[in-house]
Design an enzyme around this catalytic site. Structure first.
Site, mmCIF file in Angstrom:
data_model
loop_
_atom_site.group_PDB
_atom_site.id
_atom_site.type_symbol
_atom_site.label_atom_id
_atom_site.label_comp_id
_atom_site.label_asym_id
_atom_site.label_seq_id
_atom_site.Cartn_x
_atom_site.Cartn_y
_atom_site.Cartn_z
ATOM 1 N N LYS A 107 0.839 -1.209 0.000
ATOM 2 C CA LYS A 107 0.000 0.000 0.000
ATOM 3 C C LYS A 107 0.872 1.256 0.000
ATOM 4 O O LYS A 107 0.689 2.158 -0.821
ATOM 5 C CB LYS A 107 -0.940 0.012 1.220
ATOM 6 C CG LYS A 107 -1.955 1.118 1.149
ATOM 7 C CD LYS A 107 -2.654 1.348 2.472
ATOM 8 C CE LYS A 107 -2.408 2.746 2.930
ATOM 9 N NZ LYS A 107 -2.889 3.069 4.243
ATOM 10 N N ASP A 136 -6.774 0.546 0.424
ATOM 11 C CA ASP A 136 -6.920 0.861 1.849
ATOM 12 C C ASP A 136 -8.313 0.404 2.272
ATOM 13 O O ASP A 136 -9.004 -0.292 1.514
ATOM 14 C CB ASP A 136 -6.684 2.369 2.099
ATOM 15 C CG ASP A 136 -7.870 3.202 1.640
ATOM 16 O OD1 ASP A 136 -8.696 2.685 0.842
ATOM 17 O OD2 ASP A 136 -8.002 4.350 2.090
#
Ligand code: SF4
Length: 283
Positions: free
Chosen positions: A181, A200
């Site tokens: 991420k 996310d």
């Protein structure tokens, strides 16, 4: 009373003959103590047993036409969506992204100007012991782990990469505290390189509601999104979905009546719907 006519007794089950399927009358909520009317919670979408039509049998949630329409409406609604974390270079963005785990971007944006004023370069962070950074980032939560990650990342950037954050995913992923991420945020937002899709909590929830994935694991969701979305949209899609998740498609009570994707969305927890609900489209 006429002889022989016995009045009908209420049924023991509480259901009386001839009163089947009478819709319940919605009662307005009781007023608050101050006399003001209480805000009404949006009802969840009615769970209606729907006929399985040919159209619903043929429905393909990842059909290119549907995906293109979702992307078009996101572009219209969020034309300038970008990363909300304040930063002036790749290193600041990397640190801000590490701090943003389980924390709001607004809180991170309060903390980062203070720490970058105190420690302007990666080398300044690399010279710290994690405990020295902890008080400055305490308010972002999980501050002990975050301190270790940031100081470890600074050491790697200084010792392995000459003080510059690398611009490819393989080297980024060798940095302590940097998972896919964070790497995708830095590559997409700072280097404008679409190597993956940032997943996310908002991207996870909304991709599942929109049936773009059935997976729950962020890495598998990312792989599904990379298959379904054109590569030139990988960066914008995440930014737009994160904005959408904050403004409308919120976790607990999504604002479906205001949503530009409403008639393309079959999420099981919609609060208002003009299309059929799919049980499997669960956040
Ligand atoms: S219709 Fe509702 S659940 Fe679907 S994307 Fe929009 S806000 Fe989210």
């Amino acid at each position: 009373m006429t002889r022989g006519v016995v009045p009908r007794q209420p049924s023991k089950s509480g259901r009386h003959a001839g009163v089947r399927n009478v819709p319940a009358v919605a009662r307005p909520p009781a007023p608050q103590k101050n006399g003001r009317p209480r805000a009404q919670r949006p009802a969840t979408a009615p769970k209606v047993a729907l006929k399985i039509t040919k159209a619903s049998r043929d429905y393909d949630p990842i059909a290119p036409k549907r995906v293109q329409e979702i992307l078009k409406r996101l572009d219209e609604r969020y034309p300038k969506a970008t990363c909300a974390l304040h930063h002036k270079n790749a290193w600041e963005l990397l640190v801000a992204t590490i701090l943003s785990a389980q924390c709001t971007d607004a809180r991170v944006n309060m903390v980062t100007p203070v720490i970058f004023k105190k420690y302007p370069e990666p080398a300044d962070f690399a010279a710290l012991k994690p405990e020295q950074l902890e008080p400055d980032i305490r308010s972002t939560g999980f501050f002990r782990n975050k301190s270790k990650s940031i100081v470890g990342a600074a050491k790697a950037v200084v010792n392995e990469f000459g003080g510059r954050v690398p611009d490819d995913i393989d080297r980024l992923l060798t940095i302590p505290g940097v998972a896919r991420k964070t790497a995708n945020v830095v590559l997409g937002t700072w280097f404008h390189r679409a190597v993956g899709v940032v997943v996310d909590t908002h991207v996870r929830r909304i991709s599942r509601r929109l049936e773009l994935t059935k997976n729950d694991d962020p890495e598998k969701i990312e792989q599904d999104l990379m298959r379904v979305l054109p590569q030139e949209k990988w960066i914008d899609f995440s930014h737009q979905i994160i904005h959408h998740g904050r403004q409308l498609c919120i976790a607990r009570v999504p604002k479906c009546a205001e949503c530009p994707l409403e008639n393309l969305c079959h999420a099981s927890d919609k609060t208002w719907s003009t299309v059929e609900i799919h049980k499997s489209a669960a956040p």
